[in-house]
Design a protein around this motif. Sequence first.
Motif, PDB file in Angstrom:
ATOM      1  N   GLU A  37      27.206  45.758  59.258  1.00  0.00           N
ATOM      2  CA  GLU A  37      27.267  47.149  59.714  1.00  0.00           C
ATOM      3  C   GLU A  37      25.876  47.781  59.760  1.00  0.00           C
ATOM      4  O   GLU A  37      25.565  48.539  60.693  1.00  0.00           O
ATOM      5  CB  GLU A  37      28.195  47.948  58.814  1.00  0.00           C
ATOM      6  CG  GLU A  37      29.658  47.549  58.961  1.00  0.00           C
ATOM      7  CD  GLU A  37      30.539  48.150  57.878  1.00  0.00           C
ATOM      8  OE1 GLU A  37      30.145  49.190  57.306  1.00  0.00           O
ATOM      9  OE2 GLU A  37      31.611  47.578  57.603  1.00  0.00           O
ATOM     10  N   VAL A  38      25.042  47.502  58.762  1.00  0.00           N
ATOM     11  CA  VAL A  38      23.684  48.041  58.757  1.00  0.00           C
ATOM     12  C   VAL A  38      22.910  47.527  59.971  1.00  0.00           C
ATOM     13  O   VAL A  38      22.231  48.298  60.675  1.00  0.00           O
ATOM     14  CB  VAL A  38      22.951  47.669  57.457  1.00  0.00           C
ATOM     15  CG1 VAL A  38      21.447  47.946  57.580  1.00  0.00           C
ATOM     16  CG2 VAL A  38      23.520  48.440  56.283  1.00  0.00           C
ATOM     17  N   THR A  48      18.230  56.294  54.157  1.00  0.00           N
ATOM     18  CA  THR A  48      19.518  55.848  54.666  1.00  0.00           C
ATOM     19  C   THR A  48      19.907  54.588  53.910  1.00  0.00           C
ATOM     20  O   THR A  48      19.083  53.688  53.717  1.00  0.00           O
ATOM     21  CB  THR A  48      19.432  55.559  56.176  1.00  0.00           C
ATOM     22  OG1 THR A  48      19.157  56.780  56.864  1.00  0.00           O
ATOM     23  CG2 THR A  48      20.724  54.956  56.699  1.00  0.00           C
ATOM     24  N   THR A  49      21.156  54.485  53.478  1.00  0.00           N
ATOM     25  CA  THR A  49      21.531  53.375  52.599  1.00  0.00           C
ATOM     26  C   THR A  49      23.028  53.126  52.632  1.00  0.00           C
ATOM     27  O   THR A  49      23.796  53.942  53.160  1.00  0.00           O
ATOM     28  CB  THR A  49      21.068  53.679  51.151  1.00  0.00           C
ATOM     29  OG1 THR A  49      21.320  52.560  50.310  1.00  0.00           O
ATOM     30  CG2 THR A  49      21.785  54.892  50.591  1.00  0.00           C
ATOM     31  N   VAL A  50      23.433  52.004  52.065  1.00  0.00           N
ATOM     32  CA  VAL A  50      24.852  51.669  51.908  1.00  0.00           C
ATOM     33  C   VAL A  50      25.324  52.233  50.569  1.00  0.00           C
ATOM     34  O   VAL A  50      24.711  51.979  49.532  1.00  0.00           O
ATOM     35  CB  VAL A  50      25.078  50.150  51.950  1.00  0.00           C
ATOM     36  CG1 VAL A  50      26.540  49.811  51.665  1.00  0.00           C
ATOM     37  CG2 VAL A  50      24.647  49.586  53.295  1.00  0.00           C
ATOM     38  N   VAL A  73      16.219  51.037  55.849  1.00  0.00           N
ATOM     39  CA  VAL A  73      17.566  51.199  55.293  1.00  0.00           C
ATOM     40  C   VAL A  73      17.636  50.440  53.978  1.00  0.00           C
ATOM     41  O   VAL A  73      17.110  49.322  53.870  1.00  0.00           O
ATOM     42  CB  VAL A  73      18.649  50.670  56.258  1.00  0.00           C
ATOM     43  CG1 VAL A  73      20.041  50.795  55.629  1.00  0.00           C
ATOM     44  CG2 VAL A  73      18.614  51.419  57.576  1.00  0.00           C
ATOM     45  N   TYR A  79      24.168  49.078  63.108  1.00  0.00           N
ATOM     46  CA  TYR A  79      23.713  50.474  63.127  1.00  0.00           C
ATOM     47  C   TYR A  79      22.268  50.556  63.626  1.00  0.00           C
ATOM     48  O   TYR A  79      21.932  51.398  64.481  1.00  0.00           O
ATOM     49  CB  TYR A  79      23.848  51.041  61.716  1.00  0.00           C
ATOM     50  CG  TYR A  79      23.192  52.366  61.465  1.00  0.00           C
ATOM     51  CD1 TYR A  79      23.791  53.565  61.857  1.00  0.00           C
ATOM     52  CD2 TYR A  79      21.968  52.432  60.794  1.00  0.00           C
ATOM     53  CE1 TYR A  79      23.179  54.787  61.592  1.00  0.00           C
ATOM     54  CE2 TYR A  79      21.358  53.646  60.529  1.00  0.00           C
ATOM     55  CZ  TYR A  79      21.967  54.820  60.930  1.00  0.00           C
ATOM     56  OH  TYR A  79      21.373  56.025  60.681  1.00  0.00           O
ATOM     57  N   ILE A 116      27.893  53.672  55.223  1.00  0.00           N
ATOM     58  CA  ILE A 116      26.475  53.942  55.442  1.00  0.00           C
ATOM     59  C   ILE A 116      26.247  55.447  55.338  1.00  0.00           C
ATOM     60  O   ILE A 116      26.911  56.232  56.020  1.00  0.00           O
ATOM     61  CB  ILE A 116      26.007  53.436  56.818  1.00  0.00           C
ATOM     62  CG1 ILE A 116      26.128  51.904  56.891  1.00  0.00           C
ATOM     63  CG2 ILE A 116      24.566  53.860  57.088  1.00  0.00           C
ATOM     64  CD1 ILE A 116      25.782  51.325  58.257  1.00  0.00           C
ATOM     65  N   GLU A 135      23.780  58.254  56.198  1.00  0.00           N
ATOM     66  CA  GLU A 135      22.634  58.482  57.094  1.00  0.00           C
ATOM     67  C   GLU A 135      21.750  59.602  56.544  1.00  0.00           C
ATOM     68  O   GLU A 135      22.220  60.701  56.293  1.00  0.00           O
ATOM     69  CB  GLU A 135      23.141  58.840  58.489  1.00  0.00           C
ATOM     70  CG  GLU A 135      23.926  57.735  59.165  1.00  0.00           C
ATOM     71  CD  GLU A 135      24.283  58.096  60.593  1.00  0.00           C
ATOM     72  OE1 GLU A 135      23.351  58.139  61.435  1.00  0.00           O
ATOM     73  OE2 GLU A 135      25.474  58.342  60.861  1.00  0.00           O
TER      74      GLU A 135
END
Length: 339
Positions: free
Chosen positions: A165-166, A293-295, A277, A169, A330, A332
């Motif tokens: 997903e990252v 931005t991170t999980v 990220v 994205y 995620i 943002e």
Amino acid sequence: MRATVRDVAALAGVSPKTVSNVINGGVVVRPDTRERVEQALAQLDYVPNLSARGLRNGRSGAIALTLPEMSSAYSAELARWFVELARDRDWVVQLDQTAADPERERQLVSRARAHLVDGLVLNPVSLSASVLASTAGLPPTVVIGEVEPEHVDQVHVDSSAAAHEVTTYLLDHGHRRIAVVGAPEPTADGAQVTATSERRVAGHEAALHDAGLTPDPTLRVPLPGWSTADAAGAFGAWLDTHPLPDAVFAFTDSIAFGVLHVLAARGIRVPDQVSVVGFDDVDGAAFAIPALTTVSFDRRAFADAALDLLTARIADRDAPPSTVVIPHRIVERASVARR
């Protein structure tokens, strides 16, 4: 001398059994009686004899939580929730770190077999070298993290899906050259690849393939460890010999902080020149410059699920193993730009 249950009972004017019911719970005690007992407990500064209790019920009242290392913000936040939620279950938590050393895992298992703890929460970095590779004599155990033994209860985040997903994205934001920081360090002695790095690399590369792109091995930045200092040193050395990527996917927030430090020191603007990220959404991520931005995933739910599984395993050693996957998302923030 330390006050006994009989001392408390005499002061409160109740039976020792009533005092035990108030201390241990599980039996309804009239509110006025409970109040008298609690006042007596406080007045006598009563401390339960956990050793004697353990001899009676075969339990120590303690569990062990072991993490690969205890210095990162992620480990501290996770350990905090284990300690808080274990207290609600009348457990104390013994904290330890393995430093990715399987021998330390074996020592913890030996302590559990000797009934020094009632159960274990382990976070091994690889299955083949872990004590979990064998089920013989394993005490009640829950695994947290990416290692996936089929015979042990487990709680984890789907790292492969999150990395996919990252990467998707970042691709959707127009980035094509994405450096991944946190790959395992190649070694001549064939050291084990960590399960986490392996799964995040796999998810990242699967997303590239899905987008019709071929993974570029020169964009993989190996690290000897996952500390901020390790990341800063390795990423800085990598930048000395490689062109600036469009984006950086750091496998933890601690790694991302090291990357941000290097970029800032070199006057490289984030996200104008390169996006970054992270992974974990530790408290400091929102306060990085720029905000990272991170999980993210719920560490309270993570610890709660692990303790629920451990409670059930202690109660029924023969039940089929269970796996709980904690949802992720995620978050943002300001460290990613659209190209």
